[in-house]
Motif scaffolding. Structure first.
Motif, PDB file in Angstrom:
ATOM      1  N   SER A  74      31.740   7.653  58.423  1.00 43.27           N
ATOM      2  CA  SER A  74      32.229   7.748  59.803  1.00 43.27           C
ATOM      3  C   SER A  74      32.230   6.357  60.412  1.00 43.27           C
ATOM      4  CB  SER A  74      31.359   8.693  60.629  1.00 43.27           C
ATOM      5  OG  SER A  74      30.052   8.179  60.763  1.00 43.27           O
ATOM      6  N   ILE A  75      33.188   6.108  61.278  1.00 48.22           N
ATOM      7  CA  ILE A  75      33.264   4.830  61.976  1.00 48.22           C
ATOM      8  C   ILE A  75      33.543   5.095  63.454  1.00 48.22           C
ATOM      9  CG2 ILE A  75      34.018   3.472  59.976  1.00 48.22           C
ATOM     10  CD1 ILE A  75      36.883   3.613  61.124  1.00 48.22           C
ATOM     11  N   GLU A  76      33.060   4.213  64.283  1.00 46.83           N
ATOM     12  CA  GLU A  76      33.311   4.331  65.709  1.00 46.83           C
ATOM     13  C   GLU A  76      34.640   3.694  66.069  1.00 46.83           C
ATOM     14  OE1 GLU A  76      30.090   2.657  67.862  1.00 46.83           O
ATOM     15  OE2 GLU A  76      28.588   4.029  67.021  1.00 46.83           O
ATOM     16  N   ILE A  77      35.238   4.175  67.139  1.00 44.86           N
ATOM     17  CA  ILE A  77      36.451   3.553  67.670  1.00 44.86           C
ATOM     18  C   ILE A  77      36.040   2.284  68.423  1.00 44.86           C
ATOM     19  CG2 ILE A  77      38.409   3.873  69.236  1.00 44.86           C
ATOM     20  CD1 ILE A  77      38.246   6.850  68.662  1.00 44.86           C
ATOM     21  N   ASN A  78      36.919   1.290  68.356  1.00 46.04           N
ATOM     22  CA  ASN A  78      36.713   0.024  69.053  1.00 46.04           C
ATOM     23  C   ASN A  78      35.553  -0.797  68.494  1.00 46.04           C
ATOM     24  OD1 ASN A  78      38.856   0.683  70.785  1.00 46.04           O
ATOM     25  ND2 ASN A  78      37.484   1.800  72.160  1.00 46.04           N
ATOM     26  N   ALA A  79      35.186  -0.526  67.274  1.00 40.29           N
ATOM     27  CA  ALA A  79      34.206  -1.367  66.596  1.00 40.29           C
ATOM     28  C   ALA A  79      34.933  -2.184  65.537  1.00 40.29           C
ATOM     29  CB  ALA A  79      33.125  -0.509  65.963  1.00 40.29           C
ATOM     30  N   ASP A  80      34.359  -3.335  65.175  1.00 41.18           N
ATOM     31  CA  ASP A  80      34.950  -4.142  64.102  1.00 41.18           C
ATOM     32  C   ASP A  80      34.657  -3.477  62.771  1.00 41.18           C
ATOM     33  OD1 ASP A  80      35.947  -6.080  65.786  1.00 41.18           O
ATOM     34  OD2 ASP A  80      34.054  -7.200  65.801  1.00 41.18           O
ATOM     35  N   HIS A  81      35.677  -3.384  61.947  1.00 39.82           N
ATOM     36  CA  HIS A  81      35.511  -2.693  60.670  1.00 39.82           C
ATOM     37  C   HIS A  81      35.838  -3.630  59.521  1.00 39.82           C
ATOM     38  CE1 HIS A  81      35.117   0.840  63.086  1.00 39.82           C
ATOM     39  NE2 HIS A  81      36.342   0.723  63.554  1.00 39.82           N
ATOM     40  N   ALA A  82      35.101  -3.497  58.444  1.00 40.24           N
ATOM     41  CA  ALA A  82      35.329  -4.305  57.253  1.00 40.24           C
ATOM     42  C   ALA A  82      35.203  -3.410  56.034  1.00 40.24           C
ATOM     43  CB  ALA A  82      34.321  -5.456  57.180  1.00 40.24           C
ATOM     44  N   LYS A  83      35.784  -3.849  54.944  1.00 41.76           N
ATOM     45  CA  LYS A  83      35.696  -3.123  53.681  1.00 41.76           C
ATOM     46  C   LYS A  83      34.236  -2.979  53.255  1.00 41.76           C
ATOM     47  CE  LYS A  83      36.965  -3.752  48.825  1.00 41.76           C
ATOM     48  NZ  LYS A  83      37.530  -4.704  47.865  1.00 41.76           N
ATOM     49  N   TYR A  89      37.013   5.658  51.282  1.00 43.45           N
ATOM     50  CA  TYR A  89      37.491   5.695  52.669  1.00 43.45           C
ATOM     51  C   TYR A  89      37.684   4.295  53.269  1.00 43.45           C
ATOM     52  CZ  TYR A  89      32.382   5.676  53.635  1.00 43.45           C
ATOM     53  OH  TYR A  89      31.034   5.385  53.662  1.00 43.45           O
ATOM     54  N   ASN A  90      37.615   3.252  52.426  1.00 41.92           N
ATOM     55  CA  ASN A  90      38.075   1.939  52.876  1.00 41.92           C
ATOM     56  C   ASN A  90      39.553   1.983  53.274  1.00 41.92           C
ATOM     57  OD1 ASN A  90      35.806   0.196  52.704  1.00 41.92           O
ATOM     58  ND2 ASN A  90      35.966   0.243  50.470  1.00 41.92           N
ATOM     59  N   TYR A  91      40.316   2.830  52.567  1.00 38.03           N
ATOM     60  CA  TYR A  91      41.764   2.884  52.826  1.00 38.03           C
ATOM     61  C   TYR A  91      42.071   3.438  54.225  1.00 38.03           C
ATOM     62  CZ  TYR A  91      42.267   1.640  47.935  1.00 38.03           C
ATOM     63  OH  TYR A  91      42.195   0.969  46.741  1.00 38.03           O
ATOM     64  N   PRO A  92      41.543   4.615  54.599  1.00 38.66           N
ATOM     65  CA  PRO A  92      41.788   5.055  55.974  1.00 38.66           C
ATOM     66  C   PRO A  92      41.122   4.149  57.015  1.00 38.66           C
ATOM     67  CG  PRO A  92      40.396   6.641  54.797  1.00 38.66           C
ATOM     68  CD  PRO A  92      40.923   5.687  53.781  1.00 38.66           C
ATOM     69  N   THR A  93      39.983   3.564  56.686  1.00 38.51           N
ATOM     70  CA  THR A  93      39.334   2.636  57.619  1.00 38.51           C
ATOM     71  C   THR A  93      40.242   1.447  57.899  1.00 38.51           C
ATOM     72  OG1 THR A  93      37.121   3.272  56.850  1.00 38.51           O
ATOM     73  CG2 THR A  93      37.316   1.165  58.004  1.00 38.51           C
ATOM     74  N   GLY A  94      40.894   0.937  56.861  1.00 42.05           N
ATOM     75  CA  GLY A  94      41.814  -0.187  57.030  1.00 42.05           C
ATOM     76  C   GLY A  94      42.988   0.164  57.924  1.00 42.05           C
ATOM     77  N   VAL A 160      45.409  -7.166  52.541  1.00 44.88           N
ATOM     78  CA  VAL A 160      44.480  -7.944  53.369  1.00 44.88           C
ATOM     79  C   VAL A 160      43.127  -7.244  53.514  1.00 44.88           C
ATOM     80  CG1 VAL A 160      44.126  -9.016  55.635  1.00 44.88           C
ATOM     81  CG2 VAL A 160      46.424  -8.958  54.619  1.00 44.88           C
ATOM     82  N   PHE A 161      43.136  -5.994  53.956  1.00 45.89           N
ATOM     83  CA  PHE A 161      41.871  -5.284  54.201  1.00 45.89           C
ATOM     84  C   PHE A 161      41.151  -4.977  52.889  1.00 45.89           C
ATOM     85  CE2 PHE A 161      39.065  -1.782  55.308  1.00 45.89           C
ATOM     86  CZ  PHE A 161      38.538  -2.194  56.531  1.00 45.89           C
ATOM     87  N   ILE A 162      41.894  -4.435  51.918  1.00 43.25           N
ATOM     88  CA  ILE A 162      41.287  -4.098  50.621  1.00 43.25           C
ATOM     89  C   ILE A 162      41.211  -5.325  49.722  1.00 43.25           C
ATOM     90  CG2 ILE A 162      41.450  -2.632  48.553  1.00 43.25           C
ATOM     91  CD1 ILE A 162      40.842  -1.052  51.099  1.00 43.25           C
ATOM     92  N   GLY A 163      42.234  -6.200  49.807  1.00 39.50           N
ATOM     93  CA  GLY A 163      42.220  -7.437  49.020  1.00 39.50           C
ATOM     94  C   GLY A 163      42.855  -7.310  47.650  1.00 39.50           C
ATOM     95  N   LEU A 164      43.803  -6.386  47.497  1.00 42.02           N
ATOM     96  CA  LEU A 164      44.494  -6.218  46.217  1.00 42.02           C
ATOM     97  C   LEU A 164      45.899  -6.799  46.313  1.00 42.02           C
ATOM     98  CD1 LEU A 164      43.505  -2.551  45.295  1.00 42.02           C
ATOM     99  CD2 LEU A 164      42.551  -4.658  44.355  1.00 42.02           C
TER     100      LEU A 164
END
Length: 389
Positions: A74-83, A89-94, A160-164
């Motif tokens: 789970s991730i919060e809205i308006n927070a900085d997110h990183a892989k 779930y890195n993909y939906p997070t990105g 960029v987010f995943i780095g592939l």
């Protein structure tokens, strides 16, 4: 399965899903290793892919759960997110990260994913997850992105987010795919033509060799360098930006500029394969499946002999297919060195084909492939309630 997903969502989140979405996987019918040479590819969406069921929550968080993977997040809205490592779930997070960077207003969602794309098969499970997430957020929160925007943002997630390091074909084909149509796509300009593809009595067999593609990245980079060397040699007398700016006849006149035979072979594959894509579009438009099948075999032979990216596993599948009278064409698809082959097989003979190719492959390779049946399907969409009945 679709009803089971609704029940699973209710069991997981104690409420019903309010929206359901589907994004397909893809195969490339012809046009291999030429997208980075200014060439044409011809992917199509398949009829299996990634399902996403969602419902809003009041907690201002995104919750990720999958029937395929044990990890939950789970991730919060308006927070900085990183892989985070190699979590699925890195993909939906990105995707969510991109929406927030573009100042799109989002709300909390409970999300349940299910995919029937074989993982690591080369059928673009990652692009399917990215695109279904982006499409869902765009629909639910009225973000105003176009379909092409969704393609580009999903590619950003991958690169960029995943780095592939990957091209744009996967995201494009699962977004713009159309039932019974192949997409003849220029990956440089993103111009495309939807080519009517009437398979008639045939279906698309997808044969996963189940060989890990460990060599693919290093050999891929090697082929890119060899193609760059060929381009520089041809530029001595030709004003071109890409190898695929010329056709086979022109290449034959100037191939003397390439003194290294390996580099010559690589360039010949690229240029002839680009011509094959154009011929394939003509064959499909004219309902000439026999000619299309011949081009599939020619493509595989070139990838095996000139580009040297197939391997014994993929060759074994195609070798068997060529002996089966119910198969009209077959070839490796994707980067090679493992992954999948595809074949056009009579639908009535699919089960027999599946059993026989499995036996042939297992006897020669020592372990079994996985064989799937597909038609050419539509791109990403929201599923209406009746589609879940």
């Amino acid at each position: 399965m679709k009803n089971q997903l609704q029940q699973q969502f209710k069991q997981t989140y104690n409420k019903s899903a309010t929206h359901s979405f589907f994004s397909p996987g893809r195969v490339n019918l012809i046009g291999e290793h030429i997208d980075y040479n200014g060439g044409l590819v011809m992917p199509c969406a398949v009829t299996f892919g990634t399902y996403l069921l969602v419902a809003p929550n009041d907690d201002n968080v995104f919750r990720f759960k999958s029937i395929n993977f044990p990890e939950e997040g789970s991730i919060e809205i308006n927070a900085d997110h990183a892989k985070q490592g190699s979590l699925w779930y890195n993909y939906p997070t990105g995707v969510i990260s991109y929406f927030l960077q573009q100042n799109k207003t989002l709300g909390g969602l409970d999300m349940l994913y299910y995919g029937d794309i074989p993982i690591a098969s080369g059928l673009s499970s990652s692009a399917s997850i990215e695109v279904v997430t982006a499409f869902a957020l765009n629909q639910i929160f009225d973000a105003g992105f176009s379909k092409l925007d969704l393609v580009l943002l999903s590619k950003w997630v991958e690169n960029v987010f995943i780095g592939l390091n990957s091209g744009i074909m996967d995201q494009f084909s699962v977004t713009f795919g159309e039932q019974n149509k192949a997409l003849m796509l220029n990956c440089d300009t993103l111009e495309y033509e939807a080519v009517h593809t009437n398979l008639g009595e045939y279906v698309l067999a997808i044969i996963n060799t189940n060989k890990p593609r460990k060599l693919a990245e290093s050999k891929y980079n090697e082929r890119v360098e060899e193609c760059a060397e060929a381009l520089q040699a041809l530029k001595q007398e030709l004003y071109i930006k890409y190898l695929c700016d010329i056709d086979t006849d022109t290449y034959n006149k100037y191939q003397h500029l390439l003194t290294d035979q390996t580099v010559n072979n690589r360039a010949r594959h690229v240029i002839e394969e680009n011509d094959r894509v154009k011929l394939a579009a003509e064959a499909l438009s004219g309902n000439n499946l026999e000619e299309f099948g011949r081009l599939m075999y020619a493509s595989h032979n070139s990838l095996r002999d000139l580009y040297e990216v197939s391997g014994i596993e993929l060759d074994t599948v195609v070798e068997y297919a060529a002996t089966n009278p119910d198969v009209i064409g077959a070839r490796m698809t994707g980067a090679g060195f493992g992954g999948c082959a595809i074949a056009l097989v009579k639908g009535s003979a699919f089960d027999k084909f599946s059993a026989e190719v499995t036996e042939y492959y297992t006897n020669k390779i020592g372990y079994a492939p996985s064989v799937y049946k597909s038609l050419i399907g539509n791109g990403v969409s929201e599923l209406k309630q009746e589609q879940y009945a």
